[in-house]
Scaffold this motif. Sequence first.
Motif, PDB file in Angstrom:
ATOM      1  N   VAL A   1       0.994  -1.344  -0.329  1.00 11.44           N
ATOM      2  CA  VAL A   1       0.026  -0.438   0.282  1.00 11.44           C
ATOM      3  C   VAL A   1       0.792   1.434  -0.195  1.00 11.44           C
ATOM      4  N   ASN A   2       0.241   2.186  -0.910  1.00 11.11           N
ATOM      5  CA  ASN A   2       1.421   3.464  -1.037  1.00 11.11           C
ATOM      6  C   ASN A   2       1.535   4.570  -0.604  1.00 11.11           C
ATOM      7  N   ILE A   3      -0.604   4.372   0.157  1.00  8.81           N
ATOM      8  CA  ILE A   3      -1.114   5.623   0.383  1.00  8.81           C
ATOM      9  C   ILE A   3      -2.092   5.815   1.405  1.00  8.81           C
ATOM     10  N   VAL A   4      -2.758   6.468   2.283  1.00  9.71           N
ATOM     11  CA  VAL A   4      -3.406   5.697   2.975  1.00  9.71           C
ATOM     12  C   VAL A   4      -4.532   7.134   2.941  1.00  9.71           C
ATOM     13  N   SER A   5      -5.763   6.107   2.430  1.00 13.48           N
ATOM     14  CA  SER A   5      -6.971   8.085   3.477  1.00 13.48           C
ATOM     15  C   SER A   5      -7.427   7.083   4.231  1.00 13.48           C
ATOM     16  N   CYS A   6      -7.625   7.922   5.569  1.00 16.80           N
ATOM     17  CA  CYS A   6      -8.963   7.505   6.245  1.00 16.80           C
ATOM     18  C   CYS A   6      -9.584   7.830   7.021  1.00 16.80           C
ATOM     19  N   THR A   7     -10.466   7.892   8.123  1.00 16.67           N
ATOM     20  CA  THR A   7     -11.419   9.028   8.959  1.00 16.67           C
ATOM     21  C   THR A   7     -10.207   9.512   9.991  1.00 16.67           C
ATOM     22  N   GLY A   8     -10.266  10.533  10.606  1.00 17.29           N
ATOM     23  CA  GLY A   8      -9.757  10.609  11.817  1.00 17.29           C
ATOM     24  C   GLY A   8     -10.352   9.557  13.015  1.00 17.29           C
ATOM     25  N   ALA A   9     -11.713   8.824  13.050  1.00 21.61           N
ATOM     26  CA  ALA A   9     -10.736   7.429  13.985  1.00 21.61           C
ATOM     27  C   ALA A   9     -10.440   7.031  14.157  1.00 21.61           C
ATOM     28  N   ASN A  10     -10.325   6.450  12.293  1.00 23.66           N
ATOM     29  CA  ASN A  10      -9.333   4.716  12.480  1.00 23.66           C
ATOM     30  C   ASN A  10      -7.870   5.714  12.431  1.00 23.66           C
ATOM     31  N   LEU A  11      -7.261   6.750  12.659  1.00 21.29           N
ATOM     32  CA  LEU A  11      -6.050   7.378  13.080  1.00 21.29           C
ATOM     33  C   LEU A  11      -5.970   7.334  14.310  1.00 21.29           C
ATOM     34  N   GLU A  12      -6.660   8.050  14.886  1.00 16.44           N
ATOM     35  CA  GLU A  12      -6.979   7.510  16.381  1.00 16.44           C
ATOM     36  C   GLU A  12      -7.010   5.918  17.207  1.00 16.44           C
ATOM     37  N   GLU A  13      -7.574   5.452  17.225  1.00 16.55           N
ATOM     38  CA  GLU A  13      -8.455   4.430  17.075  1.00 16.55           C
ATOM     39  C   GLU A  13      -7.526   2.830  16.870  1.00 16.55           C
ATOM     40  N   ASP A  14      -6.862   3.762  16.365  1.00 14.92           N
ATOM     41  CA  ASP A  14      -5.569   2.483  16.418  1.00 14.92           C
ATOM     42  C   ASP A  14      -4.614   2.579  17.095  1.00 14.92           C
ATOM     43  N   ILE A  15      -4.441   4.226  17.506  1.00 14.40           N
ATOM     44  CA  ILE A  15      -3.397   4.301  18.592  1.00 14.40           C
ATOM     45  C   ILE A  15      -3.916   4.417  20.282  1.00 14.40           C
ATOM     46  N   MET A  16      -5.184   4.340  20.219  1.00 15.00           N
ATOM     47  CA  MET A  16      -6.350   4.482  21.574  1.00 15.00           C
ATOM     48  C   MET A  16      -5.912   2.491  21.905  1.00 15.00           C
ATOM     49  N   ASN A  17      -5.771   1.865  20.824  1.00 10.91           N
ATOM     50  CA  ASN A  17      -6.202   0.321  21.350  1.00 10.91           C
ATOM     51  C   ASN A  17      -4.541   0.064  21.072  1.00 10.91           C
ATOM     52  N   LEU A  18      -3.522   0.468  20.624  1.00 11.72           N
ATOM     53  CA  LEU A  18      -1.938   0.631  21.117  1.00 11.72           C
ATOM     54  C   LEU A  18      -1.614   0.281  22.563  1.00 11.72           C
ATOM     55  N   VAL A  19      -2.236   1.355  23.235  1.00  6.96           N
ATOM     56  CA  VAL A  19      -1.771   1.782  25.102  1.00  6.96           C
ATOM     57  C   VAL A  19      -3.529   1.640  25.439  1.00  6.96           C
ATOM     58  N   ALA A  20      -4.706   1.215  25.038  1.00  7.95           N
ATOM     59  CA  ALA A  20      -5.464   0.814  26.049  1.00  7.95           C
ATOM     60  C   ALA A  20      -6.125  -0.226  25.881  1.00  7.95           C
ATOM     61  N   HIS A  21      -5.562  -1.496  25.325  1.00  7.28           N
ATOM     62  CA  HIS A  21      -5.967  -2.379  24.599  1.00  7.28           C
ATOM     63  C   HIS A  21      -7.312  -3.359  26.404  1.00  7.28           C
ATOM     64  N   SER A  22      -6.049  -3.343  27.511  1.00  6.97           N
ATOM     65  CA  SER A  22      -6.886  -4.144  27.894  1.00  6.97           C
ATOM     66  C   SER A  22      -8.344  -3.740  28.950  1.00  6.97           C
ATOM     67  N   HIS A  23      -8.823  -2.630  28.644  1.00  5.74           N
ATOM     68  CA  HIS A  23      -9.284  -1.769  29.120  1.00  5.74           C
ATOM     69  C   HIS A  23     -10.311  -1.684  28.035  1.00  5.74           C
ATOM     70  N   TYR A  24     -10.697  -2.045  27.789  1.00  4.39           N
ATOM     71  CA  TYR A  24     -11.814  -2.426  26.204  1.00  4.39           C
ATOM     72  C   TYR A  24     -12.492  -3.177  27.085  1.00  4.39           C
ATOM     73  N   LYS A  25     -13.400  -3.216  26.074  1.00  2.01           N
ATOM     74  CA  LYS A  25     -15.408  -3.915  27.195  1.00  2.01           C
ATOM     75  C   LYS A  25     -15.298  -4.345  25.760  1.00  2.01           C
ATOM     76  N   ARG A  26     -15.799  -5.896  25.280  1.00  2.00           N
ATOM     77  CA  ARG A  26     -16.458  -6.792  24.441  1.00  2.00           C
ATOM     78  C   ARG A  26     -18.078  -6.989  25.137  1.00  2.00           C
ATOM     79  N   VAL A  27     -19.134  -6.109  24.460  1.00  2.00           N
ATOM     80  CA  VAL A  27     -20.538  -6.782  24.353  1.00  2.00           C
ATOM     81  C   VAL A  27     -21.031  -7.365  23.365  1.00  2.00           C
ATOM     82  N   PRO A  28     -20.565  -9.401  23.769  1.00  2.13           N
ATOM     83  CA  PRO A  28     -21.619  -9.337  22.743  1.00  2.13           C
ATOM     84  C   PRO A  28     -22.798  -9.484  22.449  1.00  2.13           C
TER      85      PRO A  28
END
Length: 324
Positions: A66-93
């Motif tokens: 992939v040579n260039i990415v277009s993404c929403t601001g949400a996808n930009l920040e949420e990747d980093i949020m998952n990196l630093v807070a993954h254990s605090h996420y809660k899944r609601v099946p």
Amino acid sequence: MKDKGAISQFLEKYYLHFNAASVVDAAKAYETQIEKDSKMLVSLAGAMSTAELGKIFAEMIRKEKVNIVSCTGANLEEDIMNLVAHSHYKRVPNYRDLTPQQEWGLLEQGLNRVTDTCIPEEEAFRRLQEHIFKIWKDAEEAGERYFPHEFMYKMLLSGVLEQYYEIDIQDSWVYAAAKANLPLVVPGWEDSTMGNIFASYVVKGELKASTMKSGIEYMTFLADWYTKNSKDGIGFFQIGGGIAGDFPICVVPMLYQDLERTDTPFWNYFCQISDSTTSYGSYSGAVPNEKITWGKLDVDTPKFIIESDATIVAPLIFAYLLDM
């Protein structure tokens, strides 16, 4: 198929008809793009980062598929949020069964729900806010201006977040992009948590709006990038719909029609993964041929539309391209 792994072989053997066949056809055409030295833009809409697409998309970036990415601001920040807070996420099946009162209860716990996954506000948003504000402020005081993704790259590469890492850094696609200095376009960044936070500082008089480069500047950057990289063609791989796809694909008619650069080539590959079907005025559900009338695709541009869940389909296509 001798160089392909088990996933790729499974797709070729069993994905023979309908949407399944389109998955394989699109993957093979993408591979052809790479083999003939064409570039590829990938657009990310929806909550692909919260869906942890980074686990495989980061490898796509590292392998230069992939040579260039277009993404929403949400996808930009949420990747980093998952990196630093993954254990605090809660899944609601059982998210389909939640009452309004139960939804309110999640809010009171600081859990913002995205389908079956809740993002922890305190550990995710606020953990980033302290560090990104300093980077914004330092740039402003130095008389510097950057794009939203450039500020995120600076934060990741500075190492200030390393103390918080809760997943393997190799699973962060934004970190992979930062390491590669991959060109990013983030249209409508203001419609994101970090965008809202930045705006709040502007309202309070603590930052100037001009410190952040704008969407118009993203478009002019993209116009320049497209012009410089289109010799062997540029493909468009769209995950979901919305502004992440609509914004960058318009650069071609802008160059061709508005700037009257009539030698501008059309996008030479197009694939969209979406569960949005054609309806009354739907952009996300529009079939690729509609884009011919807008001067985005040519008559003979390879076109694929996969009407399915991108969280299921995109990893399979990426696995094929990575010879898994």
